[in-house]
Design a protein around this motif. Structure first.
Motif, PDB file in Angstrom:
ATOM      1  N   VAL A 150       0.811  -1.213   0.000  1.00  0.00           N
ATOM      2  CA  VAL A 150       0.000   0.000   0.000  1.00  0.00           C
ATOM      3  C   VAL A 150       0.847   1.266   0.000  1.00  0.00           C
ATOM      4  N   PHE A 151       1.767   1.372   0.944  1.00  0.00           N
ATOM      5  CA  PHE A 151       2.532   2.615   1.062  1.00  0.00           C
ATOM      6  C   PHE A 151       3.426   2.886  -0.151  1.00  0.00           C
ATOM      7  N   PRO A 152       4.182   1.903  -0.647  1.00  0.00           N
ATOM      8  CA  PRO A 152       5.004   2.195  -1.828  1.00  0.00           C
ATOM      9  C   PRO A 152       4.185   2.556  -3.056  1.00  0.00           C
ATOM     10  N   LEU A 153       3.034   1.904  -3.280  1.00  0.00           N
ATOM     11  CA  LEU A 153       2.229   2.216  -4.453  1.00  0.00           C
ATOM     12  C   LEU A 153       1.479   3.539  -4.282  1.00  0.00           C
ATOM     13  N   ALA A 154       1.093   3.866  -3.058  1.00  0.00           N
ATOM     14  CA  ALA A 154       0.454   5.171  -2.811  1.00  0.00           C
ATOM     15  C   ALA A 154       1.445   6.301  -3.065  1.00  0.00           C
ATOM     16  N   ALA A 155       2.673   6.126  -2.578  1.00  0.00           N
ATOM     17  CA  ALA A 155       3.713   7.137  -2.805  1.00  0.00           C
ATOM     18  C   ALA A 155       4.054   7.250  -4.283  1.00  0.00           C
ATOM     19  N   LEU A 156       4.073   6.120  -4.988  1.00  0.00           N
ATOM     20  CA  LEU A 156       4.359   6.129  -6.423  1.00  0.00           C
ATOM     21  C   LEU A 156       3.283   6.901  -7.183  1.00  0.00           C
ATOM     22  N   ALA A 157       2.019   6.639  -6.872  1.00  0.00           N
ATOM     23  CA  ALA A 157       0.920   7.321  -7.561  1.00  0.00           C
ATOM     24  C   ALA A 157       0.963   8.826  -7.314  1.00  0.00           C
ATOM     25  N   TYR A 158       1.187   9.201  -6.063  1.00  0.00           N
ATOM     26  CA  TYR A 158       1.248  10.629  -5.733  1.00  0.00           C
ATOM     27  C   TYR A 158       2.440  11.294  -6.431  1.00  0.00           C
ATOM     28  N   GLY A 159       3.603  10.663  -6.361  1.00  0.00           N
ATOM     29  CA  GLY A 159       4.791  11.229  -6.988  1.00  0.00           C
ATOM     30  C   GLY A 159       4.635  11.357  -8.487  1.00  0.00           C
ATOM     31  N   LEU A 160       3.989  10.385  -9.103  1.00  0.00           N
ATOM     32  CA  LEU A 160       3.779  10.423 -10.549  1.00  0.00           C
ATOM     33  C   LEU A 160       2.860  11.572 -10.944  1.00  0.00           C
ATOM     34  N   CYS A 161       1.766  11.733 -10.216  1.00  0.00           N
ATOM     35  CA  CYS A 161       0.821  12.824 -10.516  1.00  0.00           C
ATOM     36  C   CYS A 161       1.490  14.189 -10.367  1.00  0.00           C
ATOM     37  N   LYS A 162       2.312  14.335  -9.344  1.00  0.00           N
ATOM     38  CA  LYS A 162       3.010  15.612  -9.135  1.00  0.00           C
ATOM     39  C   LYS A 162       4.084  15.833 -10.197  1.00  0.00           C
ATOM     40  N   ALA A 163       4.810  14.776 -10.554  1.00  0.00           N
ATOM     41  CA  ALA A 163       5.871  14.907 -11.553  1.00  0.00           C
ATOM     42  C   ALA A 163       5.308  15.292 -12.915  1.00  0.00           C
ATOM     43  N   LEU A 164       4.126  14.786 -13.237  1.00  0.00           N
ATOM     44  CA  LEU A 164       3.488  15.101 -14.517  1.00  0.00           C
ATOM     45  C   LEU A 164       2.670  16.385 -14.445  1.00  0.00           C
ATOM     46  N   GLU A 165       2.660  17.014 -13.237  1.00  0.00           N
ATOM     47  CA  GLU A 165       1.955  18.279 -13.016  1.00  0.00           C
ATOM     48  C   GLU A 165       0.480  18.184 -13.406  1.00  0.00           C
ATOM     49  N   LEU A 166      -0.145  17.105 -12.979  1.00  0.00           N
ATOM     50  CA  LEU A 166      -1.552  16.894 -13.293  1.00  0.00           C
ATOM     51  C   LEU A 166      -2.434  17.647 -12.312  1.00  0.00           C
ATOM     52  N   GLU A 167      -3.454  18.309 -12.832  1.00  0.00           N
ATOM     53  CA  GLU A 167      -4.441  18.959 -11.975  1.00  0.00           C
ATOM     54  C   GLU A 167      -5.341  17.893 -11.345  1.00  0.00           C
ATOM     55  N   ILE A 168      -5.852  18.201 -10.161  1.00  0.00           N
ATOM     56  CA  ILE A 168      -6.740  17.247  -9.486  1.00  0.00           C
ATOM     57  C   ILE A 168      -8.001  17.061 -10.327  1.00  0.00           C
ATOM     58  N   GLY A 169      -8.224  15.844 -10.746  1.00  0.00           N
ATOM     59  CA  GLY A 169      -9.358  15.559 -11.623  1.00  0.00           C
ATOM     60  C   GLY A 169      -9.397  14.097 -12.006  1.00  0.00           C
ATOM     61  N   LYS A 170      -9.908  13.817 -13.205  1.00  0.00           N
ATOM     62  CA  LYS A 170     -10.058  12.434 -13.639  1.00  0.00           C
ATOM     63  C   LYS A 170      -8.726  11.706 -13.734  1.00  0.00           C
ATOM     64  N   GLU A 171      -7.711  12.413 -14.240  1.00  0.00           N
ATOM     65  CA  GLU A 171      -6.416  11.764 -14.433  1.00  0.00           C
ATOM     66  C   GLU A 171      -5.814  11.312 -13.106  1.00  0.00           C
ATOM     67  N   THR A 172      -5.807  12.209 -12.119  1.00  0.00           N
ATOM     68  CA  THR A 172      -5.234  11.856 -10.815  1.00  0.00           C
ATOM     69  C   THR A 172      -6.083  10.804 -10.109  1.00  0.00           C
ATOM     70  N   ALA A 173      -7.415  10.877 -10.310  1.00  0.00           N
ATOM     71  CA  ALA A 173      -8.298   9.876  -9.699  1.00  0.00           C
ATOM     72  C   ALA A 173      -8.030   8.501 -10.286  1.00  0.00           C
ATOM     73  N   GLY A 174      -7.886   8.456 -11.616  1.00  0.00           N
ATOM     74  CA  GLY A 174      -7.641   7.174 -12.271  1.00  0.00           C
ATOM     75  C   GLY A 174      -6.342   6.542 -11.827  1.00  0.00           C
ATOM     76  N   ILE A 175      -5.275   7.327 -11.784  1.00  0.00           N
ATOM     77  CA  ILE A 175      -3.968   6.796 -11.386  1.00  0.00           C
ATOM     78  C   ILE A 175      -3.993   6.344  -9.924  1.00  0.00           C
ATOM     79  N   THR A 176      -4.615   7.146  -9.063  1.00  0.00           N
ATOM     80  CA  THR A 176      -4.653   6.820  -7.635  1.00  0.00           C
ATOM     81  C   THR A 176      -5.506   5.587  -7.361  1.00  0.00           C
ATOM     82  N   MET A 177      -6.672   5.502  -7.996  1.00  0.00           N
ATOM     83  CA  MET A 177      -7.541   4.338  -7.779  1.00  0.00           C
ATOM     84  C   MET A 177      -6.918   3.071  -8.370  1.00  0.00           C
ATOM     85  N   ALA A 178      -6.188   3.216  -9.482  1.00  0.00           N
ATOM     86  CA  ALA A 178      -5.482   2.062 -10.052  1.00  0.00           C
ATOM     87  C   ALA A 178      -4.413   1.564  -9.084  1.00  0.00           C
TER      88      ALA A 178
END
Length: 465
Positions: A150-178
């Motif tokens: 859980v923790f490594p994949l949660a950190a990976l999802a968060y870091g990826l969304c921030k690195a790609l500079e994604l706004e909070i929305g469908k994209e970040t929801a999809g990556i996080t829920m995946a």
């Protein structure tokens, strides 16, 4: 982590919660006893309700309560210590320690990141590629450290969304829920601690349930299809507004990691040895869970010398104590006869009903309880009496435990399951998106369980004893 040095005043809300935590359990002591509802069972329920309320509200340190719970059973409920502390003779608490320890080693050596990055690059690293890559990474990591991804994949999802500079929305929801389901749903078909917990809790009624690592995978193989289907659902439900390509990002991250170190290779060799052990359990007859304890500890031995003192020091031992205490709820209930009490009350209501009806009632019950209790508390409090019911109708306890493990994942809101809450707490998923996805997952799970999984178990002769 900040340390609170000044005691904060208790709010009115917290005062009411604390009052409820003590008064509701004490109210049980007002219930008259009889031959079925004995004084021992009454005291057991009082102690258990107090512990569960503290777990729900989080108003008293969880580890402290976990230490006091079995002592309360022995001293106040007069339960035999051999039954109360029996979980420590099983592999589950040690399994958790071994898994957390291995996760620490893999994180420190960067092997966790290397596996995750390569999995995503393997699927193209577009938006859909990231989603499918997380599905592969989840399985790969779950095979190595089941229940501790859980923790490594949660950190990976968060870091990826921030690195790609994604706004909070469908994209970040999809990556996080995946990332969330890739860290949890592999347990539906890969041997894990929840399975061991359930078999341990129901042992007083169903006896020892022995399945090899391969058998567990075979009987749940149809769940792999559902696992993959959920990632397809995510690509449709959270389709991005603009194309996303993270290939260069992951390539750069792998460059930063450099070539695979000798320590990483030694950890992989140890993992290979563990898999050989798992694949041969039908020959050596040693429970698979012990392998997840013994083999990681070999990383301290000559020839490996990978692990450090910090790796074992940083293990969250409180989680093992908590799990053993929760298992003790079930073992104590078994020796005191609580399962028979619950079964005596519920069996007349279920008499004459079909197997599907029984499964449906229990699924609805667990779904409802998720709003009030944690999944671990539900398993601890209800596995034994529910197993008593299953055995009365001739349902295979192994299939029953697998069903319960799936049912506890049926949630709607983040607070219901702390492991999902971890993903939500990073603040990159809107509540509406979280609820929409979890509601869809719950509905699809119902269809899967009752239209596909249970008929599949019936077809292969696994559903009934």
């Amino acid at each position: 982590m900040s340390v609170q040095t000044v005691k904060q005043p208790m709010s009115m809300k917290n005062s009411v919660i604390m009052l409820m935590t003590f008064l509701l359990p004490l109210a049980i002591l007002l219930i008259p006893t009889n031959e079925l509802f004995t004084p021992q069972i009454r005291m057991y329920l009082t102690i258990t309700l107090f512990a569960i309320l503290t777990f729900i509200f989080g108003n008293i340190n969880q580890t402290a309560i976990s230490i006091l719970l079995p002592i309360g059973y022995v001293v106040l409920a007069k339960a035999p210590a051999a039954a109360v502390f029996a979980p420590w003779s099983l592999y589950i608490p040690w399994f958790i320690i071994g898994g957390l320890f291995l996760a620490n080693v893999m994180e420190r050596t960067n092997l966790l990141k290397r596996i995750a990055y390569n999995s995503i690059l393997l699927t193209g690293a577009s938006y859909n590629g990231i989603i499918w890559g997380l599905s592969l990474a989840g399985v790969a990591l779950f095979l190595l450290i089941p229940g501790n991804t859980v923790f490594p994949l949660a950190a990976l999802a968060y870091g990826l969304c921030k690195a790609l500079e994604l706004e909070i929305g469908k994209e970040t929801a999809g990556i996080t829920m995946a990332a969330a389901i890739s860290s949890l749903l592999p347990g539906w078909f890969i041997f894990n601690a929840n399975w061991g917990l359930l078999t341990g809790l129901g042992k007083g009624v169903a006896g020892q349930v022995d399945l090899t690592w391969i058998q567990y995978l075979m009987y749940n193989s149809i769940s792999i299809v559902f696992y993959a289907f959920m990632f397809w659902v995510i690509t449709k439900m959270f389709k991005p507004a603009v194309p996303i390509n993270a290939k260069e990002y992951f390539k750069d991250e792998l460059v930063k990691l450099g070539k695979m170190s000798f320590d990483e290779k030694k950890v992989l060799i140890m993992c290979g040895m563990l898999f050989v052990f798992l694949l041969t359990t039908q020959y050596h007859k040693i429970e698979a869970g012990w392998g997840f304890v013994v083999f990681p500890m070999l990383l301290y031995f000559p020839g490996f010398n990978v692990a450090t003192n910090e790796d074992i020091k940083n293990v969250n031992y409180g989680m093992a104590i908590f799990t053993a205490a929760c298992m003790g709820i079930g073992t104590t209930a078994g020796v005191l006869g609580l399962g028979k009490v619950v079964a005596t009350v519920m069996l007349p209501m279920l008499a004459g009903k079909g197997v599907m009806f029984i499964f449906g009632v229990v699924y609805s019950m667990i779904f409802s309880l998720n709003f009030l209790m944690t999944p671990l508390a539900i398993m601890s409090a209800f596995t034994l009496p529910l197993t008593e019911i299953a055995m009365s109708f001739g349902i295979n306890p192994a299939a029953w435990y697998m069903f319960i493990q799936i049912a506890i994942d049926a949630i709607i809101l983040p607070y219901e399951y702390v492991l999902y809450l971890i993903f939500f707490s990073f603040g990159i998923v809107k509540l509406s998106d979280f609820v929409k996805f979890q509601a869809m997952k719950t509905l699809l799970t119902i269809v899967f369980v009752f239209v596909i999984l249970i008929p599949f178990w019936r077809l292969i002769g696994f559903l009934m004893m």
